[in-house]
Enzyme design. Structure first.
Site, PDB file in Angstrom:
ATOM      1  N   ARG A   1       0.394   3.860  -3.281  1.00 12.51           N
ATOM      2  CA  ARG A   1      -0.075   5.239  -2.910  1.00 12.51           C
ATOM      3  C   ARG A   1       0.947   6.124  -2.822  1.00 12.51           C
ATOM      4  O   ARG A   1       0.795   7.138  -3.433  1.00 12.51           O
ATOM      5  CB  ARG A   1      -1.151   4.870  -1.832  1.00 12.51           C
ATOM      6  CG  ARG A   1      -2.203   3.822  -1.722  1.00 12.51           C
ATOM      7  CD  ARG A   1      -2.982   3.766  -0.684  1.00 12.51           C
ATOM      8  NE  ARG A   1      -3.918   2.727  -0.510  1.00 12.51           N
ATOM      9  CZ  ARG A   1      -5.314   2.829  -0.359  1.00 12.51           C
ATOM     10  NH1 ARG A   1      -5.863   4.090   0.127  1.00 12.51           N
ATOM     11  NH2 ARG A   1      -5.902   1.776  -0.094  1.00 12.51           N
TER      12      ARG A   1
ATOM     13  N   GLU B   1       0.576  -1.291   0.015  1.00  7.01           N
ATOM     14  CA  GLU B   1       0.221   0.069   0.096  1.00  7.01           C
ATOM     15  C   GLU B   1       0.842   1.183  -0.047  1.00  7.01           C
ATOM     16  O   GLU B   1       0.537   2.276  -0.473  1.00  7.01           O
ATOM     17  CB  GLU B   1      -0.799   0.088   1.248  1.00  7.01           C
ATOM     18  CG  GLU B   1      -1.878  -1.109   1.120  1.00  7.01           C
ATOM     19  CD  GLU B   1      -2.997  -0.888  -0.175  1.00  7.01           C
ATOM     20  OE1 GLU B   1      -3.852  -1.733  -0.207  1.00  7.01           O
ATOM     21  OE2 GLU B   1      -3.054   0.286  -0.558  1.00  7.01           O
TER      22      GLU B   1
ATOM     23  N   THR C   1      -1.046   0.589 -10.436  1.00  6.67           N
ATOM     24  CA  THR C   1      -2.318   0.006  -9.686  1.00  6.67           C
ATOM     25  C   THR C   1      -3.406   0.723  -9.082  1.00  6.67           C
ATOM     26  O   THR C   1      -4.445   0.445  -8.305  1.00  6.67           O
ATOM     27  CB  THR C   1      -2.066  -1.462  -9.303  1.00  6.67           C
ATOM     28  OG1 THR C   1      -3.531  -2.225  -9.154  1.00  6.67           O
ATOM     29  CG2 THR C   1      -1.800  -1.148  -7.533  1.00  6.67           C
TER      30      THR C   1
END
Length: 643
Positions: free
Chosen positions: A269, A265, A618
């Site tokens: 991000r 993550e 993604t």
């Protein structure tokens, strides 16, 4: 030898004490033998190994709770509450696409945790870094620090085929399409304004309670919604909002955290968001921040195989595996969703270590046997072997496949290894997972040791776009077949939306017991603002210009406005099959990064972030295609001019 007789102690008493000492020493030696036997011969004696082998490391704290089934999108997410296609893409509070991935919570937040997959992170053994290794790694960083400025943003811009924002910001000439695009822009501003007012600096907004959510997936990092929104704000022309976000990064983004973070993550991000912000704007601030963060992720790769563990303490460098992951394994969608970002970290830093780390992963995957050509979701970072034969194109597996074809495209189609791996995997997927329902719907089933589970997750709906963008580079005789397959899967995912009362899709839908493209379990009926279906609409529009994809996108906009828009932001809903909606009180950061960005691109001209120049990670952060030959030519020309 003379013994001094102690007052009140007889000779017999002394004898008894010596006997006791002998028994005690015998017991102690047996205990020591048992402990060291467990330490060095039992495979999962992680806690003992930490005690004896890693004195300087602190014990990781609980990262969440959940089971393997609660694991994320991706993991691609799920994308969970805390963030979540993810670990790929696995992908309560927040804990895919993966996303994974993630990147799912209590009814209000349970759903969101799948992407990230909560669960107490298993304290899997982290190999202590030897002094030699630490010194060499530091030396590598130091050796390249001086040359980190060799990347030229000016040269990079000259190697783009088209301006990133198009001739007019991608504004469509058709009035209706432009009106729809402006509506999406208004949705972004509304979501952003409420985040800024009620949750500024926190990771996500809770719109019903008007407060911020931090979660436990980012290791103490803050501002996930800010980092995720930088490029979206910029391409939409929301410059005041972008400047506020940039200022926050400059003054408040503290990377010196000491918490336990999801490697997946944080990468998709934060690393992805900062990379795209730099490439779009040229602001050195974003470059310096992303290189600082990238270095903090490297210790996760210190395992016997080089396969990184899923959780890392950004302060100490300690890493371990998710507690819900089988036998301390790493997740395919998580360790397989690093390649794009790490290659760009090497580009910006001129330090090969990032590319070496991800290429080592690929090398191992090429070496080990794949059952029926498929890649299972769980791999041991210690032995390098598959842990169990569960295969999914949705949560836990998704973005691994996405990053194979995108690695090929991002390399300017020079990464032949990625190309070979992708098309071989796609062939195995078609042979084993692609199914046709009695009603004629094409879908991707899951594979559990040879037994098919006729379920398709929302996270797997990215695959329509993935297969579409890879169609042209497959075997000539299969190109149209791949494009048709992409369209069929995207159609099936659209059906999962149209067959619900809210016209939004469930987290997972099934094709058994007479059901088709509908959720048959209460636990699968929620929608957490996920982007995967809209993502495929955007790609299929760009590839075919079939107007139905824009119409389907507009249907999604109307459904979001009717059911997910609340007074102070947007919220996921717990049941897509009832018109009396119950909101989960979470405005996911990926809603700003992905869902709204893909909608905006769907209603824009193709020259806004043209696919000839950009690939999306993604989390929908655009990363430029690396044209090595062009960059080398530019460098040669500059050298000639200087001489």
């Amino acid at each position: 030898m003379v013994f001094r007789k102690l007052p009140g102690v007889s000779a017999s008493g002394m004898g008894l004490r010596l006997s006791q000492k002998f028994v005690f020493l015998l017991f102690l030696s047996g205990l020591v033998t048992l402990c060291f036997g467990a330490l060095f011969f039992l495979p999962d004696s992680v806690r003992l190994k930490r005690i004896f082998l890693s004195k300087t490391e602190t014990q990781p704290v609980t990262v969440g709770s959940g089971s393997e089934n609660d694991a994320r999108e991706h993991l691609k997410r799920p994308k969970d509450q805390d963030h979540p296609r993810g670990m790929a893409s696995v992908k309560g509070e927040t804990s895919t696409k993966l996303k994974s991935l993630s990147r799912k919570p209590s009814v209000s937040h349970e759903a969101t945790e799948e992407r990230l997959a909560g669960g107490k992170a298993q304290e899997d053994l982290t190999l202590p870094r030897s002094k030699t290794e630490s010194a060499s790694e530091k030396a590598t960083s130091a050796d390249h620090a001086a040359s980190s400025d060799t990347f030229s943003y000016v040269k990079f811009k000259r190697c783009l085929l088209k301006p990133p924002l198009g001739s007019d910001g991608g504004k469509p000439s058709d009035p209706q399409t432009n009106e729809r695009r402006e509506k999406v822009k208004e949705m972004m501003k509304f979501a952003w304004d409420n985040y800024k007012q009620y949750a500024w600096g926190k990771n996500e907004l809770r719109p019903l309670t008007k407060n911020g959510h931090i979660g436990n997936m980012f290791g103490g990092l803050r501002g996930a919604s800010i980092i995720d929104s930088l490029d979206t704000l910029y391409i939409m022309g929301l410059m005041d909002e972008y400047k506020d976000a940039k200022e926050w990064v400059q003054t408040n983004l503290d990377l010196n955290s000491n918490g336990e973070a999801s490697l997946f993550e944080v990468n998709i991000r934060y690393v992805g968001g900062l990379l795209s912000a730099y490439y779009l704007t040229g602001e050195e601030l974003f470059k310096s921040k992303v290189l600082e963060l990238g270095e903090k992720l490297l210790p996760a790769f210190n395992t016997p195989t080089g396969i990184p563990r899923g959780v890392i303490n950004l302060g100490s460098g300690t890493s371990w595996s998710w507690g819900w992951a089988s036998a301390g394994s790493s997740i395919l969608a998580e360790f397989g969703t690093l390649h794009l970002e790490f290659v760009h970290l090497t580009e910006l830093s001129n330090n090969p270590i990032y590319t070496e780390k991800v290429m080592n992963i690929r090398k191992l995957l090429n070496k080990i046997e794949k059952p029926h050509g498929l890649y299972p979701n769980f791999l041991s970072p210690v032995s390098g072997n598959w842990v169990q034969h569960h295969v999914s194109i949705g949560g836990l597996g998704d973005s691994f496949y996405e990053y194979l074809i995108k690695s090929y495209l991002m390399s300017d189609k020079t990464d032949d290894d990625a190309k070979k791996m992708y098309y071989s995997a796609l062939e195995a997927i078609e042979a084993n997972l692609v199914q046709k329902s009695p009603g004629g719907l094409t879908y991707m089933a899951e594979w559990r040791g040879g037994i098919l589970d006729h379920k398709m997750g929302h996270l797997a709906c990215f695959s329509g776009g993935m297969i579409g963008i890879g169609a042209d580079d497959g075997a000539a005789e299969k190109r149209q077949h791949y494009l048709d397959l992409a369209a069929e899967i995207t159609h099936t995912c659209h059906e999962s939306y149209t067959r619900s009362a809210t016209k939004l899709g469930p987290e997972a839908f099934r094709f058994d017991s007479g059901a088709e493209a509908t959720a048959t379990r209460l636990s699968d009926r929620y929608y957490i603002l996920r982007p995967e279906v809209i993502e495929s609409y955007m790609y299929m529009w760009r590839l075919t210009h079939d107007p139905k994809y824009r119409e389907w996108g507009w249907e999604a906009v109307e459904a979001l406005e009717q059911h997910c828009r609340v007074e102070f932001g947007f919220s996921g809903i717990r049941d897509v099959y009832t018109m009396t909606v119950s909101h989960d009180n979470m405005q996911q950061s990926f809603f700003l990064s992905e869902t709204l960005k893909y909608l905006y691109l769907l209603f824009s001209d193709d020259d806004l972030l043209p696919l000839e120049d950009w690939v999306f990670n993604t989390e929908a952060h655009p990363l430029p295609i690396i044209r090595k030959s062009c960059l080398q030519d530019e460098a040669t020309q500059d050298k000639t001019v200087s001489e």
